[in-house]
Design a protein around this motif. Structure first.
Motif, PDB file in Angstrom:
ATOM      1  N   ARG A   1       0.833  -1.204   0.000  1.00 41.99           N
ATOM      2  CA  ARG A   1       0.000   0.000   0.000  1.00 41.99           C
ATOM      3  C   ARG A   1       0.867   1.253   0.000  1.00 41.99           C
ATOM      4  O   ARG A   1       0.571   2.221  -0.709  1.00 41.99           O
ATOM      5  CB  ARG A   1      -0.904  -0.016   1.231  1.00 41.99           C
ATOM      6  CG  ARG A   1      -1.799   1.212   1.369  1.00 41.99           C
ATOM      7  CD  ARG A   1      -2.579   1.138   2.667  1.00 41.99           C
ATOM      8  NE  ARG A   1      -3.304   2.356   2.914  1.00 41.99           N
ATOM      9  CZ  ARG A   1      -4.516   2.611   2.461  1.00 41.99           C
ATOM     10  NH1 ARG A   1      -5.136   1.715   1.731  1.00 41.99           N
ATOM     11  NH2 ARG A   1      -5.135   3.745   2.734  1.00 41.99           N
ATOM     12  N   GLU A   2       1.955   1.233   0.786  1.00 45.98           N
ATOM     13  CA  GLU A   2       2.859   2.383   0.816  1.00 45.98           C
ATOM     14  C   GLU A   2       3.504   2.602  -0.542  1.00 45.98           C
ATOM     15  O   GLU A   2       3.636   3.732  -1.015  1.00 45.98           O
ATOM     16  CB  GLU A   2       3.929   2.173   1.884  1.00 45.98           C
ATOM     17  CG  GLU A   2       3.477   2.500   3.296  1.00 45.98           C
ATOM     18  CD  GLU A   2       4.642   2.603   4.260  1.00 45.98           C
ATOM     19  OE1 GLU A   2       5.547   1.756   4.178  1.00 45.98           O
ATOM     20  OE2 GLU A   2       4.642   3.530   5.072  1.00 45.98           O
ATOM     21  N   ASN A   3       3.924   1.489  -1.185  1.00 53.89           N
ATOM     22  CA  ASN A   3       4.528   1.602  -2.521  1.00 53.89           C
ATOM     23  C   ASN A   3       3.533   2.170  -3.520  1.00 53.89           C
ATOM     24  O   ASN A   3       3.861   3.025  -4.343  1.00 53.89           O
ATOM     25  CB  ASN A   3       5.035   0.237  -2.997  1.00 53.89           C
ATOM     26  CG  ASN A   3       6.238  -0.239  -2.189  1.00 53.89           C
ATOM     27  OD1 ASN A   3       6.953   0.558  -1.609  1.00 53.89           O
ATOM     28  ND2 ASN A   3       6.453  -1.547  -2.156  1.00 53.89           N
ATOM     29  N   SER A   4       2.291   1.659  -3.438  1.00 55.62           N
ATOM     30  CA  SER A   4       1.243   2.136  -4.343  1.00 55.62           C
ATOM     31  C   SER A   4       0.970   3.615  -4.110  1.00 55.62           C
ATOM     32  O   SER A   4       0.778   4.381  -5.064  1.00 55.62           O
ATOM     33  CB  SER A   4      -0.031   1.316  -4.127  1.00 55.62           C
ATOM     34  OG  SER A   4      -1.084   1.818  -4.905  1.00 55.62           O
ATOM     35  N   LEU A   5       0.964   4.007  -2.833  1.00 54.64           N
ATOM     36  CA  LEU A   5       0.716   5.409  -2.503  1.00 54.64           C
ATOM     37  C   LEU A   5       1.848   6.294  -3.012  1.00 54.64           C
ATOM     38  O   LEU A   5       1.618   7.405  -3.504  1.00 54.64           O
ATOM     39  CB  LEU A   5       0.576   5.561  -0.984  1.00 54.64           C
ATOM     40  CG  LEU A   5      -0.011   6.863  -0.459  1.00 54.64           C
ATOM     41  CD1 LEU A   5      -1.384   7.114  -1.045  1.00 54.64           C
ATOM     42  CD2 LEU A   5      -0.104   6.820   1.058  1.00 54.64           C
ATOM     43  N   ALA A   6       3.080   5.796  -2.923  1.00 52.11           N
ATOM     44  CA  ALA A   6       4.230   6.561  -3.412  1.00 52.11           C
ATOM     45  C   ALA A   6       4.137   6.753  -4.930  1.00 52.11           C
ATOM     46  O   ALA A   6       4.414   7.843  -5.451  1.00 52.11           O
ATOM     47  CB  ALA A   6       5.528   5.854  -3.039  1.00 52.11           C
ATOM     48  N   VAL A   7       3.711   5.696  -5.630  1.00 56.51           N
ATOM     49  CA  VAL A   7       3.547   5.791  -7.086  1.00 56.51           C
ATOM     50  C   VAL A   7       2.458   6.800  -7.431  1.00 56.51           C
ATOM     51  O   VAL A   7       2.593   7.612  -8.352  1.00 56.51           O
ATOM     52  CB  VAL A   7       3.208   4.402  -7.675  1.00 56.51           C
ATOM     53  CG1 VAL A   7       2.817   4.520  -9.144  1.00 56.51           C
ATOM     54  CG2 VAL A   7       4.401   3.458  -7.529  1.00 56.51           C
ATOM     55  N   ARG A   8       1.360   6.754  -6.643  1.00 61.99           N
ATOM     56  CA  ARG A   8       0.251   7.687  -6.897  1.00 61.99           C
ATOM     57  C   ARG A   8       0.685   9.129  -6.635  1.00 61.99           C
ATOM     58  O   ARG A   8       0.319  10.043  -7.388  1.00 61.99           O
ATOM     59  CB  ARG A   8      -0.940   7.327  -5.990  1.00 61.99           C
ATOM     60  CG  ARG A   8      -2.126   8.299  -6.080  1.00 61.99           C
ATOM     61  CD  ARG A   8      -2.798   8.189  -7.427  1.00 61.99           C
ATOM     62  NE  ARG A   8      -3.912   9.101  -7.531  1.00 61.99           N
ATOM     63  CZ  ARG A   8      -3.892  10.233  -8.225  1.00 61.99           C
ATOM     64  NH1 ARG A   8      -2.800  10.581  -8.889  1.00 61.99           N
ATOM     65  NH2 ARG A   8      -4.948  11.015  -8.286  1.00 61.99           N
ATOM     66  N   ARG A   9       1.480   9.338  -5.576  1.00 56.69           N
ATOM     67  CA  ARG A   9       1.956  10.693  -5.289  1.00 56.69           C
ATOM     68  C   ARG A   9       2.839  11.214  -6.429  1.00 56.69           C
ATOM     69  O   ARG A   9       2.717  12.358  -6.849  1.00 56.69           O
ATOM     70  CB  ARG A   9       2.728  10.716  -3.970  1.00 56.69           C
ATOM     71  CG  ARG A   9       1.861  10.601  -2.730  1.00 56.69           C
ATOM     72  CD  ARG A   9       2.630  11.070  -1.490  1.00 56.69           C
ATOM     73  NE  ARG A   9       3.815  10.263  -1.261  1.00 56.69           N
ATOM     74  CZ  ARG A   9       3.834   9.183  -0.491  1.00 56.69           C
ATOM     75  NH1 ARG A   9       2.721   8.783   0.104  1.00 56.69           N
ATOM     76  NH2 ARG A   9       4.947   8.504  -0.307  1.00 56.69           N
ATOM     77  N   LYS A  10       3.728  10.338  -6.914  1.00 59.63           N
ATOM     78  CA  LYS A  10       4.617  10.746  -8.003  1.00 59.63           C
ATOM     79  C   LYS A  10       3.802  11.072  -9.253  1.00 59.63           C
ATOM     80  O   LYS A  10       4.052  12.086  -9.926  1.00 59.63           O
ATOM     81  CB  LYS A  10       5.606   9.616  -8.301  1.00 59.63           C
ATOM     82  CG  LYS A  10       6.596   9.955  -9.411  1.00 59.63           C
ATOM     83  CD  LYS A  10       7.592   8.813  -9.621  1.00 59.63           C
ATOM     84  CE  LYS A  10       8.569   9.147 -10.749  1.00 59.63           C
ATOM     85  NZ  LYS A  10       9.526   8.039 -10.981  1.00 59.63           N
ATOM     86  N   SER A  11       2.798  10.222  -9.537  1.00 56.65           N
ATOM     87  CA  SER A  11       1.947  10.459 -10.705  1.00 56.65           C
ATOM     88  C   SER A  11       1.181  11.771 -10.553  1.00 56.65           C
ATOM     89  O   SER A  11       1.028  12.523 -11.523  1.00 56.65           O
ATOM     90  CB  SER A  11       0.967   9.291 -10.863  1.00 56.65           C
ATOM     91  OG  SER A  11       0.014   9.558 -11.863  1.00 56.65           O
ATOM     92  N   ALA A  12       0.709  12.040  -9.330  1.00 58.85           N
ATOM     93  CA  ALA A  12      -0.054  13.265  -9.093  1.00 58.85           C
ATOM     94  C   ALA A  12       0.822  14.502  -9.259  1.00 58.85           C
ATOM     95  O   ALA A  12       0.398  15.523  -9.810  1.00 58.85           O
ATOM     96  CB  ALA A  12      -0.665  13.231  -7.695  1.00 58.85           C
ATOM     97  N   ARG A  13       2.079  14.425  -8.784  1.00 62.13           N
ATOM     98  CA  ARG A  13       2.988  15.561  -8.948  1.00 62.13           C
ATOM     99  C   ARG A  13       3.271  15.831 -10.424  1.00 62.13           C
ATOM    100  O   ARG A  13       3.315  16.992 -10.862  1.00 62.13           O
ATOM    101  CB  ARG A  13       4.301  15.294  -8.188  1.00 62.13           C
ATOM    102  CG  ARG A  13       4.163  15.402  -6.669  1.00 62.13           C
ATOM    103  CD  ARG A  13       5.523  15.430  -5.995  1.00 62.13           C
ATOM    104  NE  ARG A  13       6.222  14.156  -6.106  1.00 62.13           N
ATOM    105  CZ  ARG A  13       6.155  13.193  -5.197  1.00 62.13           C
ATOM    106  NH1 ARG A  13       5.412  13.361  -4.117  1.00 62.13           N
ATOM    107  NH2 ARG A  13       6.825  12.065  -5.355  1.00 62.13           N
ATOM    108  N   GLN A  14       3.447  14.753 -11.198  1.00 66.64           N
ATOM    109  CA  GLN A  14       3.679  14.919 -12.637  1.00 66.64           C
ATOM    110  C   GLN A  14       2.440  15.509 -13.315  1.00 66.64           C
ATOM    111  O   GLN A  14       2.555  16.354 -14.210  1.00 66.64           O
ATOM    112  CB  GLN A  14       4.040  13.574 -13.253  1.00 66.64           C
ATOM    113  CG  GLN A  14       5.389  13.027 -12.790  1.00 66.64           C
ATOM    114  CD  GLN A  14       5.662  11.618 -13.295  1.00 66.64           C
ATOM    115  OE1 GLN A  14       4.744  10.924 -13.726  1.00 66.64           O
ATOM    116  NE2 GLN A  14       6.921  11.197 -13.233  1.00 66.64           N
TER     117      GLN A  14
END
Length: 525
Positions: free
Chosen positions: A368-381
């Motif tokens: 879940r943490e990894n998925s959240l990190a990916v989502r945060r990176k995608s959101a910043r982009q």
């Protein structure tokens, strides 16, 4: 040009249908331009309020118009096609007219001649008042039709999440399930009713992780209030009601997403059906009262003290003295509570199962943490890309001279700003730190692994919490047979798997590689 030789045009229509399918705005603008040409006025700009009621003060284009007039600090003629296009409310019409005059301009109308005489003001008031009367009567007729539809079992307002409108023969516009929201909301109710989701915050997180979508079918970040609003709406169980208009609950014609039984179970969980700990002496002396049922008749046991020759003796009692088949109505406090402690110990999951469950939880959390990190990176982009699009549209807006193009550009910029707010919230969303999660996880599994010890050593509140977390309701007790069949909460159901059941969770060797399995790796150990 001299003052009042320049003009701006204000147009308004009151519904989306008029915007999409009618030519009301174009017709108004054409008549206003003819008026300007006839009176030697140069039209400098046009302001259009689309789908704005004649009785509302919310008028983005009108406020843009007054700002336009104030910035230029010179007299303009504001041309309208009809008095009712300004407003269908007497007080509001006067306020808007004063706003125009306060900006140093004056109002002109294609079919009405404004004069500073009592007669002109009187007829102006009559015309606007007639429009106000028609607006209120139209509203009354619309509400009457809507009430009739609601009473007949049809929803008439904006469709709730998980539904959309579709024209069905014999029904007109009828709510139908709207995937994928419909599937997600159905799963939400099921998981909340079984205790897999325990709080409204859990429900919110489930909707967010599942990709709940808004009206534009874009993923959104729901609030806790949004989750609660979904969980408490009877419409998902096939019912129609609207208390504001006195429409009591009735069966709707739309397809329900959940059963009535599931909905009622969710409402009981939301209401906190178990009693809160009381401060009375009896509650402290008899922590199992009302939580344990008589094995003979199912009546909740009470507790009281009996006075002997030299001291008092505590007993749990079945108050059903007439119809209960159980012979012994009084159970010594020490016996029942000792039996309960032994019962808790007997249903404790095996240490190996607890360790396995903890490892699985840790792996799921890491994913879940990894998925959240990916989502945060995608959101910043996404935010960077949106900013670039906004900058490009702003450049086009500055260089554009067309009012209609400017309006479309502004609407697109507003939409992008809204999208950016959602992405920014996703970019800032963080999970609790590893230390905080590890501490909480250890506490949870300490409880799951040895509830009998916490029961024996805990205070009243801790004992009540144990009862609430372990069981989904009261439990039965018979003096002769002890504790009967018990409905455990979901965590204890899962942790009571025996070795054979646990092994069935692990896929058979040789069927597919472990790396391709979606089962947490702890189950392969």
């Amino acid at each position: 040009m001299d003052a009042f030789n320049k003009a701006v045009i204000y147009c308004r229509v009151s519904s989306d249908k008029q915007v999409r399918h009618g030519h009301g705005l174009d017709g108004q603008e054409a008549r206003c331009r003819d008026y300007a040409k006839e009176h030697g006025l140069f039209v400098e700009n046009v302001f259009r309020d689309e789908a704005i009621s004649g009785g509302t003060e919310h008028r983005p284009a009108f406020y843009a118009l007054t700002s336009y007039l104030e910035e230029r600090k010179r007299g303009y003629v504001v041309i309208i096609d009809d008095l009712n296009r300004l407003a269908r409310d007497v007080a509001l019409s006067r306020a808007l007219k004063l706003a125009i005059q306060g900006a140093g301009s004056k109002l002109a109308c294609v079919n009405f001649n404004f004069e500073d005489t009592p007669e002109s003001q009187y007829f102006e008031t009559i015309v606007v008042a007639t429009g106000e009367f028609e607006r209120l009567k139209n509203r009354e007729r619309v509400i009457s039709r809507q009430k009739a539809r609601l009473e007949a079992g049809y929803w008439v307002f904006a469709p709730p999440r998980g539904y959309r409108y579709k024209k069905i023969s014999g029904h007109g516009k009828l709510l139908v399930p709207d995937k994928p929201n419909a599937i997600l909301i159905s799963e939400l109710f099921t998981k909340f009713s079984t205790g897999e989701l325990l709080t409204q915050s859990d429900a919110r997180a489930f909707l967010a992780d599942g990709g709940l979508r808004n009206r534009s079918m874009k993923t959104m970040i729901p609030t806790v209030e949004e989750a609660k609003r979904i969980l408490t709406r009877r419409i998902y169980a096939g019912a129609i009601e609207y208390e504001r208009w006195g429409i009591c609950e009735r069966v709707g014609h739309h397809e329900p997403l959940i059963s009535r039984a599931v909905f009622e179970k969710v409402q009981k969980r939301l209401a906190g059906r178990r009693r809160a700990p009381t401060k009375s002496n009896l509650a402290h002396d008899f922590p199992l009262r009302n939580h344990v049922l008589c094995g003979g008749c199912g009546t909740p046991l009470t507790g009281s003290w009996s006075t002997g020759r030299t001291k008092k003796y505590p007993y749990y009692r079945c108050p059903n003295t007439k119809f209960c088949p159980e012979e012994k109505k009084s159970i010594p406090k020490k016996r029942l509570e000792t039996d309960f402690s032994h019962f808790l110990q007997s249903v404790c999951p095996k240490p190996g199962v607890v360790r396995l469950a903890k490892r699985v939880t840790e792996e799921v959390w890491a994913e879940r943490e990894n998925s959240l990190a990916v989502r945060r990176k995608s959101a910043r982009q996404a935010c960077i890309a949106i900013d670039a699009n906004i900058d490009r549209l702003l450049d086009q807006l500055v260089s554009s001279s067309s009012a209609s193009v400017m309006k479309r550009l502004e609407a697109r910029i507003d939409a992008l700003e809204s999208e950016k707010r959602q992405e920014s919230a996703a970019a800032e969303r963080n999970a609790p730190g590893d230390e905080e999660f590890g501490t909480a996880l250890q506490r949870v599994f300490d409880f799951l692994g040895r509830p009998h010890q916490l029961w024996n050593n805990g205070n009243l509140e801790q004992r009540r919490i144990i009862q609430s977390l372990m069981f989904t309701g009261p439990i039965e007790y018979s003096v002769s047979e002890g504790f009967g069949t018990t409905k455990f909460s979901l965590p204890f159901k899962l942790l009571q798997l025996d070795r054979q059941e646990k092994q069935s969770l692990v896929e058979a060797a040789g069927i597919e590689p472990a790396s391709a399995s979606t089962t947490p790796s702890a189950l392969h150990a």
